[in-house]
Write a protein that holds these residues in place. Structure first.
Motif, PDB file in Angstrom:
ATOM      1  N   ALA B 464       0.831  -1.203   0.000  1.00 50.96           N
ATOM      2  CA  ALA B 464       0.000   0.000   0.000  1.00 50.96           C
ATOM      3  C   ALA B 464       0.867   1.254   0.000  1.00 50.96           C
ATOM      4  CB  ALA B 464      -0.941  -0.004   1.211  1.00 50.96           C
ATOM      5  N   ALA B 465       1.976   1.213   0.740  1.00 50.31           N
ATOM      6  CA  ALA B 465       2.891   2.363   0.752  1.00 50.31           C
ATOM      7  C   ALA B 465       3.488   2.565  -0.636  1.00 50.31           C
ATOM      8  CB  ALA B 465       4.000   2.138   1.790  1.00 50.31           C
ATOM      9  N   ASP B 466       3.849   1.469  -1.275  1.00 49.61           N
ATOM     10  CA  ASP B 466       4.349   1.527  -2.642  1.00 49.61           C
ATOM     11  C   ASP B 466       3.264   2.109  -3.560  1.00 49.61           C
ATOM     12  OD1 ASP B 466       6.355   0.819  -4.635  1.00 49.61           O
ATOM     13  OD2 ASP B 466       4.893  -0.655  -5.323  1.00 49.61           O
ATOM     14  N   GLY B 467       2.043   1.699  -3.342  1.00 50.33           N
ATOM     15  CA  GLY B 467       0.925   2.197  -4.147  1.00 50.33           C
ATOM     16  C   GLY B 467       0.706   3.693  -3.958  1.00 50.33           C
ATOM     17  N   ARG B 468       0.832   4.163  -2.727  1.00 52.34           N
ATOM     18  CA  ARG B 468       0.682   5.605  -2.474  1.00 52.34           C
ATOM     19  C   ARG B 468       1.720   6.390  -3.265  1.00 52.34           C
ATOM     20  NH1 ARG B 468       0.491   4.274   2.974  1.00 52.34           N
ATOM     21  NH2 ARG B 468       2.513   5.226   3.398  1.00 52.34           N
ATOM     22  N   ALA B 469       2.969   5.891  -3.239  1.00 55.07           N
ATOM     23  CA  ALA B 469       4.039   6.581  -3.951  1.00 55.07           C
ATOM     24  C   ALA B 469       3.742   6.617  -5.440  1.00 55.07           C
ATOM     25  CB  ALA B 469       5.378   5.880  -3.682  1.00 55.07           C
ATOM     26  N   ARG B 470       3.261   5.487  -5.972  1.00 56.96           N
ATOM     27  CA  ARG B 470       2.965   5.415  -7.402  1.00 56.96           C
ATOM     28  C   ARG B 470       1.829   6.374  -7.742  1.00 56.96           C
ATOM     29  NH1 ARG B 470       2.594   0.556  -7.659  1.00 56.96           N
ATOM     30  NH2 ARG B 470       4.736   0.263  -8.300  1.00 56.96           N
ATOM     31  N   HIS B 471       0.869   6.435  -6.827  1.00 61.23           N
ATOM     32  CA  HIS B 471      -0.314   7.243  -7.058  1.00 61.23           C
ATOM     33  C   HIS B 471       0.038   8.714  -7.214  1.00 61.23           C
ATOM     34  CE1 HIS B 471      -4.422   8.685  -6.281  1.00 61.23           C
ATOM     35  NE2 HIS B 471      -4.746   7.533  -6.813  1.00 61.23           N
ATOM     36  N   ASP B 472       1.092   9.133  -6.537  1.00 60.07           N
ATOM     37  CA  ASP B 472       1.478  10.545  -6.572  1.00 60.07           C
ATOM     38  C   ASP B 472       2.322  10.891  -7.801  1.00 60.07           C
ATOM     39  OD1 ASP B 472       0.161  10.732  -4.195  1.00 60.07           O
ATOM     40  OD2 ASP B 472       1.972  10.553  -2.967  1.00 60.07           O
ATOM     41  N   ALA B 473       2.749   9.875  -8.561  1.00 56.13           N
ATOM     42  CA  ALA B 473       3.608  10.139  -9.719  1.00 56.13           C
ATOM     43  C   ALA B 473       2.781  10.771 -10.846  1.00 56.13           C
ATOM     44  CB  ALA B 473       4.248   8.833 -10.197  1.00 56.13           C
ATOM     45  N   PRO B 474       3.418  11.655 -11.631  1.00 64.93           N
ATOM     46  CA  PRO B 474       2.684  12.275 -12.739  1.00 64.93           C
ATOM     47  C   PRO B 474       2.409  11.255 -13.842  1.00 64.93           C
ATOM     48  CG  PRO B 474       5.002  12.909 -12.820  1.00 64.93           C
ATOM     49  CD  PRO B 474       4.815  12.106 -11.561  1.00 64.93           C
ATOM     50  N   ALA B 475       1.433  11.552 -14.702  1.00 62.56           N
ATOM     51  CA  ALA B 475       1.144  10.685 -15.847  1.00 62.56           C
ATOM     52  C   ALA B 475       2.361  10.662 -16.761  1.00 62.56           C
ATOM     53  CB  ALA B 475      -0.079  11.194 -16.600  1.00 62.56           C
TER      54      ALA B 475
END
Lengths: 712, 712
Positions: B464-475
């Motif tokens: 989930a922490a990895d997912g949060r980081a990915r979620h914040d990345a730009p398109a």
């Protein structure tokens, strides 16, 4: 005595069976205060109905918990079989000496801060041991939590696990190098209706150790399955012999599994044959099962006793329940655990067809698809069909909350017993499942609170079934033409020397000719036939290919000449002054590669290893270990158990590789290391090239290190 | 209303928020008998304190459970927000029509044997849906177990899980395609002190489906983490968009994980991009976490709410407890779970040094090695040090039975809250641990009964922490020189055509020249430079190397001529009449190989894959999938996540391979498949050869199949 162990003889030393089931117990440091160790020991002895005599020892009290107290052990009217000491380390020596003087048979020493705390504690422990040895008195501990013996209601411990109301006697015997973990596991098992025979916390093992108690548990008639928590062994050879002779299931958790992976290692064999793989290999060889989870260990011991036996290893599972969600998620978890669904026989499919539409006949079975109103009868009928199906190893019932859950639960114990195969009942709900759990406890039938628990238990039972089969196999015979080893020097061997060693054990190696000049290399290549391989020779270079010292597929004389010059130059750079020329070898080709290795483990002696070949061995960690010698049959099973085996069997229509020949080489290698023993530090064949099935194998590269020279 | 969802408007359709928290509920088939579905529904509504109006519907009774009953829904004095129907399938249509006529807002249909039972049930379900649609009435189910809403005390279900005394409201929202599993999980979570907001059993999803309820849960303020049990999706694109926009942790169990592995597959891409890998890939991309175990899913939801957040993915763990046995076995279980111990900072080591001998300062920490009498203070101090250590992600306390266990337990919730990182408390004992569990429930702090539960939760929090980081990345941005695709025919492309497609997206491919005769092949080899590769060309041959159609390392003209003749003959045998000549290619060499693939998933659209190259892709199953397009950064993370990445990074002193360039190619390939969409059935690059770092990569072989022709 309930055990098969010989009756205590007059005089010392007291046999373990009598230490575990003493007739009298002195509690040194006894107290009315259950907040103190000694207070809890005496409280638990009484609470759990110890039938023998209890002698509280306390210089300041006349009575404790209604019993006459004595100022010291030697002041008591009888010499107790066992004294339990929960006293400060500072008074331990005096108290043990008093026990010895009083003629006590054994001391269970709960006191900690001994050898585990540092040199000072170790010295004290040594003095205490000397006192005991001189008096012929046995010691359990120090730094232990004592002994639980529900069979004889002898709970000789201060563990809070004894706060449980009662421990009904059962068949699980346990010895543990962690007392706290053992107490926790007793309570954990009790929740599941698992019952114990004798559990011993061995502590620092100043005198009696894990091997002694394993010996006792193996012989003990009340013990039907053994669980061990091990940190390290004092006598690996005895341990192995005990496992081999156990004749009952043994499940083991060994601390330090993760250290093996962390060890820096100079070469393949040393890195893969670390303590844990060798430990696991000798356990598997002896039919014992090593697990990673202590909770699963207890559940596995219990399942081995209370469930019907798994008929064989490798069979499929039949999940059935009234919930598609629980049966499908359970089925989905199987492949990652190395398990599989069963393939149903025609008879089983016909039986299922009586209860559900043809379109729904498949594993896992959701009884929600049964015809209206047939749920209970259909369930029983399907389970009977599974029990009769030769590919079904076990039936799994992942129950979910449903009407009349406890009533439905009561169906399963008779079905499991009648079927003669394991039936694993899962109750994954919380408190609403407690009535069902109570039904199972009353029926003396196991249940599981987690899908993952049931999977761990099935894996353990499968491994135990595999172990039983291995246990029944005859000892391996020495293949013809195996040894003796030729005369070879101490230290790292050249590739040529290592190959001579292999050849002496009938292991095929590539033809090779030494060459000190380019002209000799060309002459050698002509005699061998192009294409050839050219390698630099040096005792001091371990990883030749990394340094450009191996040139493959040289197709003509010019290529050989260039390669010779380059390799000699590279060799001089890599190992100045240690170059020993080159060798020219035939260029072997085949379908697949394996790594085979041999080493002599410090604890368990000769071992062989097999793994994916070439550079893969390093990153795949797809390596298996077995004690040597081993039969071609077991060698083949070892290789077939590698993940890379799917490549060997012929992937995507490629020819299958000669696995039988590779197994033959591994068996021969196992005799080599068995003969040389500790003289062989390590030996690698990497790669062994496997040609197509029936066409043999050939060792292309080999390295070995001897700790002393061999003589023919 | 406690939710952020808009208030119900007068008139239909009723918003989900109002279906989940109705003001009035009609119970069709109401009964005083809790042995019947309708009896349980009304019993549970009352038992759990439903604050709205309950309307029992039963033609034969004047009152039920003290409430006035009505013969049919339309005879009740008000039109209920929700009617719950637990009636035989045979009367369902009539009852639903009556609800529609009465102006009921939504029907929750518990009745089963509808679409899931076969064509007859499916037709009935369709008729019921038509009635509802025509009236603007919503449906939940059929074949569902209803809705649990502890926040509003609206327990609209017949599930036996409601036998639990009380479900205190909390933050876990759940939607499930299995009602029985959901009920079980509620009770399981409750044991752990986990608390729920709204849980919806979606059943056959005739009208409202999982995506609708996910939409609701994502918007619902009371819901802080979402758990989903999914069997199949109706609207994959909406599902993906909802996950991406969720803004709260989502944990998912998806049925059918094991089927993907079992599917027979014609080629690599089809076999690896089956439904489950694509599903998992889009979830990961959206920051959601897919687990295999429903019990772990509930514990993960709870941990995401009640534990402090994990600062980042990939951090280490700090186990500490009073038992060496429990801390060491826990530590031993980490590597297999992809977890690790933390590396302690100097400050942490100094803090530990205040409490224990220097020789004992190491993870895991056994507080038994603390100096005498310092256990409690030392424990708190060490945990504070771990919480401040940048490499510690979470502290783990695998408690074993010990004196004053419950009192000791009370130390941990404040330490966990104060530290701001997850503190996982394990209580693995049975009933003797219940006092400690009660302490944790009272402190509103999670506990774990199994080591394996705690490990599953940590893995989920890490993902989930990895997912949060990915979620914040730009398109991702489109790299320069990416497309458009050249004109190419429908169906299987030749290697040359596939490489033209790659080249149009800036992906380097081997130089190649077509040759219809041996002389042309020799001329081509001269122009490219020896050594060369020669390959037979045919649209109909998939696995060229298996059929001897690929000849590597041809070093001179004679070798080229021989190879040409042999390949043309083999080609004619393999695909009579379909030979399209040969191509001569440069012989590429490098440090390592990868397989890269692209496909258009039927549910989730364009996907890329990366895995170990060559034949390894088949047996290692070391393949990862991601939705396209993706950034070079995410492409690199995908490649770095492969097990073969250790080889790419340079094993045993070999040069590292150009991973950055490979990631660039994967990103370009992702734009290719994103542009072509379903027109691209599949595309494989196998192998992509990676030269040493900084020296680039090259696609050596490529295959592709188009479902329609491309135009420039």
């Amino acid at each position: 005595m309930e055990t098969g162990v010989e009756e205590a003889k007059p005089g010392r030393p007291l046999p373990i069976a009598r230490i575990v089931a003493p007739r009298s117990v002195a509690v040194v440091g006894a107290s009315d205060d259950v907040g103190k160790f000694g207070g809890r020991v005496i409280h638990y002895l009484q609470k759990h109905g110890f039938p023998g005599q209890i002698l509280p020892i306390n210089p300041n009290r006349a009575t404790i918990r209604g019993l006459p107290a004595f100022p010291r052990v030697s002041a008591a009217p009888i010499a107790a079989d066992v004294a339990i000491l929960a006293v400060p380390a500072s008074s331990l020596e005096v108290q043990v000496a008093d026990c010895a003087a009083a003629g006590v048979g054994a001391c269970i020493i709960i006191t900690g801060k001994l050898a585990e705390a540092g040199p000072e504690g170790a010295a004290l422990q040594e003095r205490v041991l000397t006192i005991a040895r001189d008096a012929g008195m046995r010691l359990v501990g120090p730094n232990c939590l004592g002994i639980f013996n529900p069979v004889d209601r002898a709970m000789l411990s201060s563990s809070l696990a004894l706060e449980e109301d009662e421990y009904a006697p059962g068949g699980i015997g346990m010895a543990s190098q962690s007392g706290a973990l053992m107490g926790t596991l007793l309570s954990f098992g009790r929740h599941h209706g698992a019952r114990f025979s004798r559990c011993i916390s061995v502590g620092n093992q100043a005198d009696l150790g894990l091997e002694d108690f394993l010996d006792y548990l193996v012989q003990d008639d009340a013990t039907r399955a053994v669980g061990l928590y091990i940190e390290g062994l004092r006598d690996p050879a005895r341990f192995r012999a005990l496992l081999r002779a156990a004749g009952k299931p043994v499940f083991i958790v060994k601390a330090g599994r993760s250290e093996a992976g962390a060890q820096a290692a100079r070469s393949h064999t040393a890195s893969f044959a670390g303590a844990f793989p060798a430990f696991e290999a000798i356990c598997r060889d002896a039919g014992a099962v090593v697990l990673d989870d202590p909770q699963a260990m207890v559940l596995a011991c219990d399942a081995a006793i209370r469930l019907a036996p798994l008929p064989a290893a490798g069979l499929g599972l039949a999940p059935i329940a009234s919930s598609g969600g629980s049966t499908v998620t359970f089925a989905d978890m199987l492949p990652a655990a190395g398990l599989r669904l069963a393939t149903m026989s025609a008879a089983t499919r016909a039986a299922l067809g009586r209860w559900m539409p043809d379109t729904h006949i498949a594993l896992p079975v959701d009884t929600g698809s049964f015809h209206e109103g047939t749920s209970g009868d259909g369930l029983s009928d399907c389970i009977r069909a599974f029990m009769a199906d030769p590919d079904v190893g076990a039936v799994v019932v992942p129950m979910t909350t449903q009407p009349d859950m406890a009533g439905r639960t009561a169906l399963f114990p008779p079905l499991g017993r009648e079927g003669g195969k394991p039936l694993l009942y899962l109750m994954t709900a919380g408190a609403v499942g407690d009535a069902s759990r109570a039904v199972m406890r009353a029926a003396d039938f196991p249940f599981y609170d987690r899908m993952s628990d049931a999977i761990a238990v099935i894996r353990a039972l499968d491994a135990a079934a595999d172990g039983r089969a291995r246990h029944d196999a005859p000892a391996p015979d020495r293949p013809v033409g195996c040894g003796p080893a030729p005369a070879l020097p101490i230290g790292a061997l050249t590739e040529g020397e290592a190959k001579r060693l292999l050849a002496a054990y009938g292991i095929p190696t590539t033809r090779e000719v030494a060459a000190s000049t380019a002209d000799q290399a060309i002459e050698a290549a002509r005699s061998i036939g192009f294409p050839v391989v050219l390698k630099g020779v040096s005792r001091v270079v371990v990883h030749k290919s990394d340094l450009g010292l191996v040139r493959l597929n040289l197709r003509d004389e010019a290529a050989v000449r260039t390669a010779f010059d380059e390799v000699m130059a590279a060799l001089e750079r890599a190992a100045p002054g240690a170059a020993e020329g080159c060798v020219v070898q035939e260029m072997a080709r085949g379908e697949a590669e394996l790594f085979l290795g041999a080493t002599c483990d410090a604890q368990f002696g000769p071992m062989v290893l097999a793994g994916a070949g070439g550079v893969l061995v390093e990153f795949l960690q797809d390596v298996r270990t077995a004690p040597a010698p081993l039969s071609p049959h077991d060698a083949r099973a070892l290789i077939e158990g590698l993940r890379v085996a799917s490549v060997l069997r012929g992937l995507r229509g490629r020819p299958a590789a000669d696995i039988a020949a590779a197994a033959g080489v591994l068996a021969r290698l196992s005799w080599l290391v068995a003969d040389l023993g500790p003289r062989l530090a390590e030996l690698d064949i990497n790669p062994l090239i496997l040609r197509a099935a029936g066409q043999g194998v050939i060792a292309v590269d080999a390295r070995a290190t001897l700790t002393e020279e061999t003589k023919p």
